[in-house]
Design a protein around this motif. Sequence first.
Motif, PDB file in Angstrom:
ATOM      1  N   GLY A  25     -24.914  16.403 -17.534  1.00  0.00           N
ATOM      2  CA  GLY A  25     -26.109  17.267 -17.134  1.00  0.00           C
ATOM      3  C   GLY A  25     -26.651  17.243 -15.911  1.00  0.00           C
ATOM      4  O   GLY A  25     -26.997  18.108 -15.042  1.00  0.00           O
ATOM      5  N   GLN A  29     -26.152  20.139 -12.321  1.00  0.00           N
ATOM      6  CA  GLN A  29     -27.594  20.962 -11.778  1.00  0.00           C
ATOM      7  C   GLN A  29     -27.746  21.189 -10.729  1.00  0.00           C
ATOM      8  O   GLN A  29     -28.200  20.336  -9.887  1.00  0.00           O
ATOM      9  CB  GLN A  29     -28.765  20.058 -12.623  1.00  0.00           C
ATOM     10  N   THR A 103     -24.429  28.328 -10.125  1.00  0.00           N
ATOM     11  CA  THR A 103     -23.769  27.884 -11.264  1.00  0.00           C
ATOM     12  C   THR A 103     -22.684  26.614 -10.779  1.00  0.00           C
ATOM     13  O   THR A 103     -21.952  26.795  -9.698  1.00  0.00           O
ATOM     14  CB  THR A 103     -23.150  28.681 -12.408  1.00  0.00           C
ATOM     15  N   ARG A 107     -22.230  26.180 -15.273  1.00  0.00           N
ATOM     16  CA  ARG A 107     -23.530  25.563 -15.866  1.00  0.00           C
ATOM     17  C   ARG A 107     -24.458  25.897 -14.620  1.00  0.00           C
ATOM     18  O   ARG A 107     -24.222  25.342 -13.508  1.00  0.00           O
ATOM     19  CB  ARG A 107     -23.504  24.389 -16.090  1.00  0.00           C
ATOM     20  N   GLY A 109     -28.208  26.308 -12.598  1.00  0.00           N
ATOM     21  CA  GLY A 109     -29.517  25.681 -12.159  1.00  0.00           C
ATOM     22  C   GLY A 109     -30.503  26.533 -12.105  1.00  0.00           C
ATOM     23  O   GLY A 109     -30.592  27.635 -12.508  1.00  0.00           O
TER      24      GLY A 109
END
Length: 405
Positions: A25, A29, A103, A107, A109
């Motif tokens: 994680g 981020q 990303t 994933r 931010g």
Amino acid sequence: MRRLLSLLTVLALALGVLSALSPAGAAAQPSAPWVSAQVVAGGSVTVSLDWDYAGSGRYEILVSSAGPDVYPADAISKRMPAGPTHVDVPGLAPGTTYCYAVTLDGRGGPRSCKVTPPVSRAVVPTGTSTTAATFNLGCGSKSNCNGGWKWKKRQKQVVADIDRMNSDIMVFVEAHLAHKYGKKKRWIGKAMAQRGYTLACLTQKNKKRKLYSQTLYVRASVYDVVDAKRNSKGSRFKMFGDRNHGFCRALLQHRASGKQIAVAATHLRNGNADGTRHQETSYVLNQVTGAFPGRPTIVLGDFNSHRGLDRRGQSDAPGQVMAGAGFADASDIAAQLTYPYLNSAHAYKVDPPQSSTWPTHVDRIFVSAGITVPRWDNIAVLNGSKYATPMASDHNPIRATLYIP
């Protein structure tokens, strides 16, 4: 004992899950991006975005549009590959609020949002280039200041920030102590005179005591002050039930070009008082444009209001009044920006307060139609990711370079 063992087992399992998830994680981020540059050309805007490096992988930028200062709930309008800390996003509409997110390997931010400049504010160099800055010195009364970070203990830091500002036009807000108290060699008036500045206008608290709430200085080698005696009569906003804030105005003549420029130094009501700030802004605007009609105009100081959503639920009445008269916030339209995501008012917090919908600055520089802004700077002094201490004030100085038509 059995209950304690059960609790420890649950805790261990939870920690195991967290330890398995946390590294991935953290690596995935990216920080919220910020707009470091924006160029208006051919009827569209190209925005340069920067962010902190979050590790190796595939970066993308996600762009969505929204109404002014509203976090978007709409679908992504643009998606494009990006470098690990930077991307240029072309083809954006002028005068539109966009939100951006980075990303890493899919994933994402946190978002940040900013309005793009209108076509009319495309940067155009002129024969009259100038710099203007505003700095709230903090501690507007002797009792308040002496209860904390005393003026006599921070004079050197204030003077150091003045040297960093290094602008042709300088406004000081809450400058009472800077003129009335402290070692004489560190008084702001004396420090400015030593640096070749002259006082153009001031706001007096009353006729007997010149407390210099707001002051405007100009570099004497760059500007002549037109009718200095008339300009020096500042006014408080006691007509709005506000005796602690006010403004002063001055008409300047640029020595090299002969261009006359109107300037107002302003400090508006703080707290939950949007209606009062609306009245005060309208009053200042009418006073300065009425006294100096047709001149390019700069209104700067502490407006105690900003565009962002995190300002006590207020509507940024000063910004609306100024926009209605054709003025623009310099941080909205600047081609280059330094630390735009750090709030100019930081309340002596070592961890810099940041905002995702911005510019969230109470210290602002508004410019009339035709003036363009090649550069805007939040003059923050950082030591790594923290503010350097000791701090000169609970505000950072704000500076803009301006092209006057």
